[in-house]
Enzyme design. Structure first.
Site, short mmCIF file in Angstrom:
data_model
loop_
_atom_site.label_atom_id
_atom_site.label_comp_id
_atom_site.label_asym_id
_atom_site.label_seq_id
_atom_site.Cartn_x
_atom_site.Cartn_y
_atom_site.Cartn_z
N ASP A 1 0.67 -1.00 -0.43
CA ASP A 1 -0.10 0.05 -0.03
C ASP A 1 1.03 1.34 0.06
O ASP A 1 1.95 0.79 0.44
CB ASP A 1 -1.18 0.17 1.34
CG ASP A 1 -1.83 1.36 1.63
OD1 ASP A 1 -2.82 1.50 0.58
OD2 ASP A 1 -1.61 1.62 2.48
N ASP B 1 -0.10 4.98 1.12
CA ASP B 1 -0.66 5.77 2.16
C ASP B 1 -0.85 5.53 3.52
O ASP B 1 -1.09 4.72 3.72
CB ASP B 1 -1.29 7.07 1.70
CG ASP B 1 -1.52 7.82 0.75
OD1 ASP B 1 -0.30 8.92 0.71
OD2 ASP B 1 -2.50 7.86 -0.86
N ASP C 1 -1.96 -0.69 5.57
CA ASP C 1 -2.16 -0.46 7.10
C ASP C 1 -3.31 -0.31 7.64
O ASP C 1 -3.95 -0.18 8.85
CB ASP C 1 -0.82 0.94 7.02
CG ASP C 1 -1.63 1.62 6.71
OD1 ASP C 1 -2.15 2.02 5.24
OD2 ASP C 1 -2.61 2.80 7.32
#
Length: 242
Positions: A30, A32, A188
């Site tokens: 991922d 960001d 995240d």
């Protein structure tokens, strides 16, 4: 006939296990909240929009937890009184302003560059699968020095579906020529782990990223939970692939 050697135990067993550990063939990330701490850029955007509407600047913390959830979630944090239709209408302005702030305030999380260098040194391919619009993600690559290092980049609008759908992960694996079970996905957010599981990829929960107070990463059931990118410099921290 000599007796067979005893199996190593304790510290010796741990050392043996780590010596046999290997980096995965490929890792997809991922963006960001996983590779990039983009919250400072997002805060600049939110405060520019608030200033235009006669509102005082907001602090980082109320916004930071929403960064991985996307522009609509960040608009909701910056303007709590907005209804869903207004948030949708303001997304183009948010993205336009973000393009102007791109890379001016944020930076890779501490330890990310060393982790990427360790992967590259081991011959591991790495790429990015993000829900950020592809044109914005691609504009970031030269700013970060990743344009020739990132083996594949899939954005939220690249395909007909985005995470938590597994399609972006399976297409990314196909484009780099690695079967999904030989890739690891690092993210995240819960939708990252859902997408990885559906794609048949082992997953790593990036605990250093952005989370809401009620998020429970343990409940996401990732294959590994890692506190910082620096832990992934060693091969032994990565979950096994199949």
């Amino acid at each position: 006939m000599s007796a067979p050697a005893a199996a190593p135990s304790g510290a010796a067993a741990l050392e043996t296990a780590f010596s046999k550990a290997a980096f995965p063939k490929a890792v997809l990330f991922d963006l960001d909240g996983t590779l990039l701490d983009s919250a400072p850029d997002m805060l600049a955007v939110a405060n520019a929009m608030r200033a235009d509407r006669g509102l005082p600047p907001m602090r980082m913390e109320p916004l930071r937890a929403h960064v991985s959830k996307g522009s609509r979630a960040m608009l909701g944090a910056a303007f709590p009184d907005l209804d869903a239709a207004q948030r949708d209408a303001w997304v183009p302005e948010f993205l336009d302003r973000y393009e102007r702030e791109l890379g001016l305030h944020g930076a890779p999380f501490e330890g990310v560059e060393a982790m990427l260098a360790a992967l590259e040194g081991a011959g591991t391919l790495w790429g990015i699968v993000t829900n950020k619009p592809e044109y914005l993600a691609r504009k970031l690559m030269p700013l970060l020095g990743w344009q020739t290092r990132c083996a594949v980049l899939i954005g939220g609008d690249t395909l007909s579906a985005r995470k938590p759908d597994p399609l972006p992960l399976t297409v990314a694996a196909e484009r780099i020529g690695i079967v999904p079970s030989q890739c690891i996905y690092v993210g995240d957010d819960e939708r990252d782990i859902i997408a990885a599981r559906a794609a048949g990829m082992p997953s790593v929960v990036a605990l250093w990223g952005y989370r809401l107070d009620h998020d429970d990463p343990l409940a996401w059931q990732g294959d590994a939970m890692i506190e910082s990118p620096a832990q992934l410099i060693g091969a032994g921290a990565w979950p096994a692939t199949r």
